[in-house]
Design an enzyme around this catalytic site. Structure first.
Site, PDB file in Angstrom:
ATOM      1  CB  CYS A  54      -0.977  -0.007   1.159  1.00  0.00           C
ATOM      2  SG  CYS A  54      -0.214  -0.307   2.735  1.00  0.00           S
ATOM      3  CG  HIS A  90      -4.315   0.598   4.223  1.00  0.00           C
ATOM      4  ND1 HIS A  90      -3.753  -0.111   3.194  1.00  0.00           N
ATOM      5  CD2 HIS A  90      -5.354   1.284   3.689  1.00  0.00           C
ATOM      6  CE1 HIS A  90      -4.417   0.145   2.073  1.00  0.00           C
ATOM      7  NE2 HIS A  90      -5.395   1.003   2.364  1.00  0.00           N
ATOM      8  CG  ASP A 132      -7.179   2.744   0.058  1.00  0.00           C
ATOM      9  OD1 ASP A 132      -6.031   2.614  -0.444  1.00  0.00           O
ATOM     10  OD2 ASP A 132      -7.585   2.042   1.003  1.00  0.00           O
TER      11      ASP A 132
END
Lengths: 324, 657
Positions: free
Chosen positions: B414, B458, B474
């Site tokens: 991520c 994350h 995201d």
């Protein structure tokens, strides 16, 4: 200082210790009589707890707090357990065999802890003599304590004050209690070794026989009777055969002696006379003679045997002694 | 008169083989967890010291001289210094204590020394808690505590069988428990530390950091360690909405993102909006100020601070597990659409001269779009169609990290996606920033508590659009939709080393862990997380307002005094309780007396029962049976418990008509 104060004020001491000596019958250590203080180890434990607590605060350790507090609780419970280890013990006294002055009287105490639980590691110490013993009292059973107390003078020797102490279970506390049971031991005069006096002239002629030389001549064995002296039991034979046998000696039917206070030289002091007489009683008994004892206010007819010698020695021991 | 040595004084009592064996056994349990942390040679040395001491006892040899012991100590301390370059930190200090336990044993002669070694054992129990306070540690240390206590009892009663000592130890601990509980909850708690702690005191805590560079989040994500737990009032939000906001990254140097200076701001509580949740968070210590809150935070927990970029901060680094309560709104009613110019400038900065291909791509997108929103849509589409691979083991990247990820390696975690996306936005002239935190978390069906682990770490992004404010994007969810929908386990490719608990074929293990986690949460909240605030709450519950140390101490001492009284009463009751056999016999005599057959003082049980049986022929058999039992129990050699029970039952059931 406190010891001196207690010595001077026996009534204050009695109040403090919670009893008036001597205590008749079975002595029960009620809670009131059990004292308890931390030991040096206890203080060290407390210091450890303080360090643990500071560590717990400093590092914000929840389990550290839990550990510290559990240990603190354990110390508290340990205190109650230590007191409980002594509390309500019933102390009874056993028979103390008579001894001669200069020997040690052996006092027997029986500790009964009751059926609930065992009471390990109990110290009994005679405060005056310093003799001591550590015993474990089993649950529902008795523990025997033998305390040796030096017998200095003839007469009745009281047991005196005894301390019972325990540090079980953790050793962090010391609980103790004083007892003074009504136990006494007869102390015979210290026997003086000397030759026996000649058989007395006033003895009945028929009874007077020459002293046989072989008064210890072994003549044979016969069955044991309860009245026989342990000294005459043939222990070696008993060990072989498991049957109690008594040695018989010839010349046992020996001369009749009078051990007389008046016969002693005039310059002797009463204590010296008593010692001389005690020595004679022993010698006469050993010789197997029939002997009697004459004191200024007392006469014991001639006989022989252990009970007779005991009666004679008791008379000597208690000569002009105040009644207990 | 000369006083003989006191036979109960520990100084004069020599340790026996049995005492020593127990002591060594107890110490071994205590230092067992430390052997995992101590250098191997020191563990070996300590064990050798134990063994050496025991060998001496078995052979009744005199102990080594003091000089030899001190020599060993000096060499070992030197060794520790070489290993750690200090002997004063937490770790070397504890290792040193462990060594001292061995050395102390070597010079243990009397019970006093042995008792000191046992106290040292209690102390060593505490040192274990500096590393972990889990339930398992607590259980093992309880065993150690129990063994040490039994050992201490053994010192007081050397003749007693060990089983009896173990029983006494259990009884003592059971009696200690109520007092310990009272002390634990009522002892006035002070917020530590009292003084400066060694520098390594907070080492080894895992969690997010002030910086994010390629690879460090994927490293963190392989850890099963718990970051925090959240307890919702009512239902928890669904997995895709659980974005736990943490540090916001503004500054990029071409490779690493960092948070930059912190700007505090006043907090205005949010009203309205959809999806409002109230919850409490129990956060594990991570040695940083930041706290985690579900996006978007609606209320500020008491005593906490708030930053201009929407972070929740504690006043001090979180060095112990803490709890805070707050509310969040998943879809807020109105967002602040303004932003300071300085902040916007900061959100546009990119290091010149790096990642030129990405800059070129961004410029191309910009030229093809009419608005910022359209650029953003194009960039998202670029990521979605780029067939990027989501992996826990991304390839290493060079200086142009964004270029290499976007065009060459095309696989990353991520942090790669968010870093690349923010870079492209900034290159296209749109303010953007990286937000790190946690996504998801696992809902425990047992107690409805969400556990968020480091593996849920994350990074996502926020883009500032004029008139709309900061919007969450995201990029990972866009490129790898499974990540946010169903968590890390489904998103990474098969065969990659997932954290053990995330492996799908271990479902049964997960079920068990849910149960365990529920228990662990209670443990954390009530045992480990018990602090001054909780104490105040508890006191409020039992009706004491504004509990200060005085009222706490007063309550505590009242309770402790009561407990001691109860203990004493217990010990008395046990002492005066009559023998059950005797009691049953007395009842029996009473029953017979009521029928006119009174026992004469001289009468023994045999004569009395015979007379009673003649007088009451109807109950003849019972009477004789009871008397026979009583005689057996009272005068026999081995009274048995069932016989006592039988006697009591027979006496109770005796009917005399």
């Amino acid at each position: 200082m406190i010891a001196g104060l207690l010595e001077r004020n026996p009534r204050f001491a009695n109040w403090l210790y919670g009893f008036t000596p001597p205590e008749r019958g079975t002595v029960v250590l009620v809670h009131r009589r059990v004292y308890i203080v931390p030991t040096r180890l206890g203080w060290l434990f407390a210091a450890t707890l303080v360090i643990l607590l500071i560590g717990s605060i400093n590092y914000a350790l929840s389990l550290g707090f839990a550990l510290t507090f559990l240990l603190a609780g354990m110390g508290l419970a340990g205190m109650v357990h230590t007191a409980r280890n002594l509390a309500r013990i019933a102390v009874s006294v056993g028979r103390a065999e008579p001894v001669f002055a200069g020997e040690s009287a052996q006092f027997r105490l029986y500790l009964d802890g009751g059926p609930g639980f065992d009471r390990p590691a109990i110290l009994a110490r005679h405060l005056g003599a310093g003799s001591q013993l550590v015993v474990d009292v089993p649950a529902g059973g008795l523990a025997e304590v033998v305390l040796a107390v030096p017998a200095v003078r003839r007469g009745w020797l009281p047991l005196g004050r005894v301390m019972l102490e325990t540090r079980f279970p953790l050793g962090l506390f010391r609980a103790w209690s004083y007892i003074e049971p009504d136990a006494r031991c007869l102390v015979y005069p210290k026997p003086e070794r000397s030759t026996l006096p000649p058989p007395s002239a006033e003895a009945a002629a028929g009874a007077l026989r020459t002293q046989t030389t072989g008064n210890d001549d072994f003549a044979g064995l016969r069955g044991y009777q309860p009245s026989d002296s342990p000294r005459h039991v043939a222990w070696k034979a008993v060990a072989r055969s498991d049957v109690m046998l008594t040695k018989q000696f010839t010349g046992e039917a020996a001369a009749e002696l009078w051990l007389d206070w008046q016969l002693l030289p005039a310059h002797m002091s009463p204590e010296q006379r008593l010692s001389r007489l005690a020595g004679w009683v022993l010698a006469a008994e050993r010789a197997g003679a029939h002997y009697g004892l004459r004191l200024p206010a007392l006469e014991i007819a001639p006989r022989r045997g252990d009970s007779h010698s005991a009666a004679c020695l008791q008379a000597l021991a208690l000569y002009q002694q105040p009644a207990p | 008169m000369t006083q003989a040595a006191h036979p109960l004084a520990p100084e004069v009592r020599l340790v026996g083989t049995r005492d020593l064996a127990w002591l060594i056994g107890a110490l071994l349990i205590v230092i067992a967890p430390h052997t995992l942390r101590a250098p191997w040679w020191l563990t070996l040395l300590t064990l050798c010291l134990f063994g050496w001491r025991f060998y001496y006892t078995l052979n009744r040899a005199p102990l080594p001289s003091r000089w030899l012991v001190m020599g060993i100590a000096a060499v070992a301390i030197l060794g520790i210094w070489i290993e750690y370059r200090t002997i004063f930190g937490r770790q070397p200090g504890i290792i040193l204590l462990m060594l001292f336990a061995g050395l102390k044993l070597l010079e243990t002669r009397s019970h006093r020394d042995a008792a000191v070694a046992a106290f040292l054992g209690y102390f060593l129990i505490m040192t274990n808690f500096l590393y972990t306070q889990s339930m398992l540690t607590a259980i093992v240390m309880c065993a150690a505590l129990y063994t040490i206590t039994a050992t201490l009892i053994g010192f007081s009663a050397p003749q007693r069988p060990p089983r009896a000592n173990l029983r006494t130890a259990a009884l003592l601990l059971a009696h200690a428990a109520p007092a310990a509980l009272a002390l634990f909850f009522l002892f006035p708690r002070v917020q530590g530390p009292l003084w400066g702690l060694p520098q390594d005191a907070y080492g080894g805590m895992t969690g997010l950091s002030e910086t994010m560079s390629p690879g460090n989040l994927s490293q963190l994500a392989q850890s099963d360690a718990i970051a925090f737990r959240a307890e919702f009032e009512g239902d928890a939000p669904p997995q895709p909405q659980r974005y736990w906001r943490g540090p916001v990254m503004w500054d990029f140097d071409g490779r690493t993102w960092s948070i930059g200076p912190t700007m505090l701001a006043d907090f205005t509580p949010l009203e309205g909006g959809r999806g409002r949740y109230r919850y409490g968070v129990v956060l594990e210590a991570h040695n940083h100020n930041w706290l985690f809150a579900l996006e978007t935070m609606a209320t500020l927990p008491q005593g906490m601070r708030y930053t201009a970029d929407g972070q929740l901060l504690a006043r001090f680094p979180v060095r112990a597990r803490m709890r805070y309560d707050l509310a969040s709104v998943v879809v807020p009613a109105g967002i602040d659409t303004d932003e300071e110019a300085a902040a916007l400038r900061r959100a546009l900065r990119i290091p010149p001269g790096f990642n030129l291909r990405s800059v070129a791509l961004a410029v191309k997108m910009r030229a093809a779009s009419s608005s910022d929103g359209e650029v953003m849509t194009r960039a998202i589409a670029f990521l979605r169609e780029g067939r990027y691979i989501y992996t826990l083991e991304p390839p290493l990247l060079g200086a142009d990290s964004v270029d290499e990820f976007l065009f060459d390696t095309k696989s990353g975690f991520c942090e790669h996606f968010s870093s690349a996306f923010v870079f492209m936005m900034r290159a296209a002239g749109i303010p953007a920033r990286v937000v790190t935190g946690y996504q998801g978390g696992e809902l425990n069906p047992v107690d409805q508590i969400i556990t968020v682990r480091q593996s849920d770490a994350h990074a996502w992004t926020e883009v500032f659009l004029k008139g709309r404010g900061w919007i969450r994007v995201d990029p990972t969810a866009v490129a790898v939709p499974g990540r946010v929908e169903s968590g890390l386990a489904r998103a990474v490719q098969a065969g990659e080393p997932l954290p053990l608990m995330l492996r799908p074929h271990l479902e049964w293990l997960r079920d068990m862990r849910f149960q365990w986690d529920a228990l662990a949460h209670k443990w954390n909240v009530w045992v480990l997380g018990y602090n001054p605030e909780r104490q105040r709450d508890l006191m409020l519950l039992i009706g004491i307002r504004d509990a200060d140390w005085r009222s706490l101490t007063a309550t505590l001492f009242t309770i402790l005094g009561l407990m001691t009284l109860i203990l004493i009463a217990w010990s008395l009751r046990q002492l005066v309780r009559p023998d059950p056999v005797q009691k049953a016999w007395r009842t029996f005599c009473g029953k017979l007396a009521a029928r006119g057959v009174e026992r004469a003082p001289h009468e023994g049980p045999r004569d009395y029962s015979a007379r009673a049986a003649r007088a009451l022929p109807g109950a003849r058999r019972s009477i004789l049976r009871i008397a026979a039992l009583y005689i057996g129990l009272r005068y026999g050699s081995h009274p048995s418990t069932p016989a006592v029970a039988l006697l009591r039952r027979l006496v109770r059931e005796l009917r005399l008509t």
